[in-house]
Scaffold this motif. Structure first.
Motif, PDB file in Angstrom:
ATOM      1  N   ASP A   1       0.862  -1.174   0.000  1.00 18.90           N
ATOM      2  CA  ASP A   1       0.000   0.000   0.000  1.00 18.90           C
ATOM      3  C   ASP A   1       0.904   1.230   0.000  1.00 18.90           C
ATOM      4  N   MET A   2       1.126   1.795  -1.187  1.00 14.95           N
ATOM      5  CA  MET A   2       2.044   2.927  -1.335  1.00 14.95           C
ATOM      6  C   MET A   2       1.609   4.141  -0.506  1.00 14.95           C
ATOM      7  N   SER A   3       0.326   4.295  -0.273  1.00 11.60           N
ATOM      8  CA  SER A   3      -0.137   5.425   0.537  1.00 11.60           C
ATOM      9  C   SER A   3       0.321   5.279   1.987  1.00 11.60           C
ATOM     10  N   ARG A   4       0.637   4.057   2.383  1.00 11.99           N
ATOM     11  CA  ARG A   4       1.126   3.790   3.733  1.00 11.99           C
ATOM     12  C   ARG A   4       2.649   3.694   3.769  1.00 11.99           C
ATOM     13  N   THR A   5       3.237   3.005   2.813  1.00 11.16           N
ATOM     14  CA  THR A   5       4.681   2.748   2.842  1.00 11.16           C
ATOM     15  C   THR A   5       5.524   3.902   2.310  1.00 11.16           C
ATOM     16  N   ASN A   6       4.938   4.723   1.463  1.00 12.98           N
ATOM     17  CA  ASN A   6       5.665   5.817   0.818  1.00 12.98           C
ATOM     18  C   ASN A   6       4.814   7.075   0.824  1.00 12.98           C
ATOM     19  N   LYS A   7       4.476   7.534   2.009  1.00 12.94           N
ATOM     20  CA  LYS A   7       3.495   8.606   2.191  1.00 12.94           C
ATOM     21  C   LYS A   7       3.847   9.889   1.442  1.00 12.94           C
ATOM     22  N   LEU A   8       5.082  10.332   1.514  1.00 12.95           N
ATOM     23  CA  LEU A   8       5.444  11.608   0.869  1.00 12.95           C
ATOM     24  C   LEU A   8       5.377  11.510  -0.648  1.00 12.95           C
TER      25      LEU A   8
ATOM     26  N   TYR B   1       3.610   9.363  -2.402  1.00 12.72           N
ATOM     27  CA  TYR B   1       2.206   9.178  -2.752  1.00 12.72           C
ATOM     28  C   TYR B   1       1.462  10.512  -2.677  1.00 12.72           C
ATOM     29  N   ALA B   2       1.751  11.291  -1.651  1.00  8.65           N
ATOM     30  CA  ALA B   2       1.117  12.606  -1.500  1.00  8.65           C
ATOM     31  C   ALA B   2       1.472  13.523  -2.671  1.00  8.65           C
TER      32      ALA B   2
END
Length: 152
Positions: free
Chosen positions: A5-12, A14-15
């Motif tokens: 889940d890229m929104s969780r593992t790579n937050k910046l 993904y943002a």
């Protein structure tokens, strides 16, 4: 099953893509936005994004026949305005990058219908969906299956 889940593992990161998406969604006319997103997703073979943008397009009132025609727009020109055709050609060229893809002919055809700001927004929208397609394919995202849309 999704690999990560890229929104969780790579937050910046993904943002940052969410920011590109928010800009594109506001800057490009809604119907054209969905046609661009659907076309690039078809070219990239992203089942998750094809499902999403075909559904979103239908929810925005784009006729089903028009959505189906996106896959063969060059042979179904009657479903699209001249501006949409130029944007679809630009979508193809940017999505299938190579030495002879974003030619002056393709660019100038789009420039005949859109000003520089609009062209920039379209390029951002095309670039953004290509990022999303690559994230979805790399992480094995699949379209949701539910009671309304069961597996046949």
């Amino acid at each position: 099953m999704t690999r990560i889940d890229m929104s969780r593992t790579n937050k910046l990161g993904y943002a940052a893509v969410i920011g590109m998406e928010a800009y594109s969604r506001k800057a490009v006319e809604p119907r054209l936005y969905e046609l661009i997103k659907l076309r690039a997703s078809l070219l990239n073979g992203c089942g998750y994004c094809v499902d999403m943008h075909a559904t979103d397009g239908a929810n925005r009132g784009i006729p089903q026949r028009t959505l189906h025609a996106v896959g063969a727009w060059q042979h179904a020109r009657g479903f699209f305005s001249e501006a949409e055709l130029a944007a679809l050609a630009l979508t193809d060229a940017i999505t299938k990058l190579g030495p002879d893809t974003v030619t002056d002919e393709v660019w100038n055809a789009a420039a005949a219908h859109f000003d520089e700001g609009e062209l920039g927004a379209i390029v951002m929208a095309i670039s953004t969906i290509n990022v999303w397609n690559r994230i979805a394919i790399a992480t094995a995202m699949a379209p949701p299956i539910d009671d309304k849309h069961p597996i046949v």
